[in-house]
Write a protein that holds these residues in place. Structure first.
Motif, PDB file in Angstrom:
ATOM      1  N   TYR A   1      21.805   7.303  25.708  1.00  0.00           N
ATOM      2  CA  TYR A   1      20.525   6.897  26.371  1.00  0.00           C
ATOM      3  C   TYR A   1      19.330   7.566  25.766  1.00  0.00           C
ATOM      4  CZ  TYR A   1      23.681   5.429  30.246  1.00  0.00           C
ATOM      5  OH  TYR A   1      24.574   4.873  31.128  1.00  0.00           O
TER       6      TYR A   1
ATOM      7  N   THR B   1      15.140  12.438  28.728  1.00  0.00           N
ATOM      8  CA  THR B   1      15.911  11.460  29.365  1.00  0.00           C
ATOM      9  C   THR B   1      16.584  11.981  30.648  1.00  0.00           C
ATOM     10  OG1 THR B   1      15.907  10.438  27.336  1.00  0.00           O
ATOM     11  CG2 THR B   1      17.332   9.671  28.889  1.00  0.00           C
TER      12      THR B   1
ATOM     13  N   PHE C   1      19.745  10.752  33.040  1.00  0.00           N
ATOM     14  CA  PHE C   1      20.942  10.069  33.340  1.00  0.00           C
ATOM     15  C   PHE C   1      21.269   9.783  34.922  1.00  0.00           C
ATOM     16  CE2 PHE C   1      21.869  13.113  29.790  1.00  0.00           C
ATOM     17  CZ  PHE C   1      21.059  12.467  28.761  1.00  0.00           C
TER      18      PHE C   1
ATOM     19  N   ALA D   1      17.309  -1.470  27.784  1.00  0.00           N
ATOM     20  CA  ALA D   1      16.120  -0.637  27.717  1.00  0.00           C
ATOM     21  C   ALA D   1      14.776  -1.192  27.421  1.00  0.00           C
ATOM     22  CB  ALA D   1      16.365   0.327  26.504  1.00  0.00           C
TER      23      ALA D   1
ATOM     24  N   VAL E   1      16.222   2.235  31.834  1.00  0.00           N
ATOM     25  CA  VAL E   1      17.639   1.411  31.153  1.00  0.00           C
ATOM     26  C   VAL E   1      18.367   0.745  32.346  1.00  0.00           C
ATOM     27  CG1 VAL E   1      19.695   1.621  29.984  1.00  0.00           C
ATOM     28  CG2 VAL E   1      17.818   3.170  29.182  1.00  0.00           C
TER      29      VAL E   1
ATOM     30  N   ALA F   1      19.356   5.224  33.593  1.00  0.00           N
ATOM     31  CA  ALA F   1      18.568   5.979  32.977  1.00  0.00           C
ATOM     32  C   ALA F   1      17.281   5.856  32.773  1.00  0.00           C
ATOM     33  CB  ALA F   1      19.310   6.397  31.437  1.00  0.00           C
TER      34      ALA F   1
END
Length: 128
Positions: free
Chosen positions: A48, A77, A79, A90, A108, A117
């Protein structure tokens, strides 16, 4: 130039596909495979982080254009949902584009349109 950026190195190894690219929006996707999974069978957070940075970097570079190059300065980032299989998409959009730096947001999503994400990348604009 974009083919060279997206289809080499880590991006190639992870199988990212560039679906849409412009200075205001970049879309990348990939199909989850064994190479994307951590030992518990879910997508590794580094995947990710990589797609967040890759998609933001493409958009930032397209916007900055002939003025120079852009490089990542920070990547944060989160998750949000475990994924074991399927196609992920994405989408990167700019939050701020200034003289010396840019900030891009990337979301994402999975095949059910669930957010899995979300990240932000700060990029430094480098003039030659």
């Amino acid at each position: 130039m974009l083919d060279d950026v997206v289809h080499t190195g880590l991006n190639k190894a992870l199988g990212f596909t560039l679906d849409e690219a412009g200075p205001d929006r970049v879309v990348m996707s990939w199909t989850v495979g064994p190479q994307h999974l951590q030992p518990y069978g879910i997508v590794h957070g580094g995947v990710y982080s990589a797609v967040v940075e890759a998609s933001a970097s493409v958009g930032a570079a397209l916007w900055f254009g002939e003025r120079g190059k852009v490089v990542g300065a920070a990547n944060h980032t989160n998750f949000l949902r475990a994924v074991r299989e399927g196609r992920l998409v994405a989408t990167a959009t700019p939050i701020h584009r200034g003289r010396s730096q840019q900030l891009w947001q990337v979301e994402v999503i999975d095949e059910a349109d669930r957010l899995v994400a979300r990240g932000e990348v700060r990029l430094q604009n480098l003039t030659e």
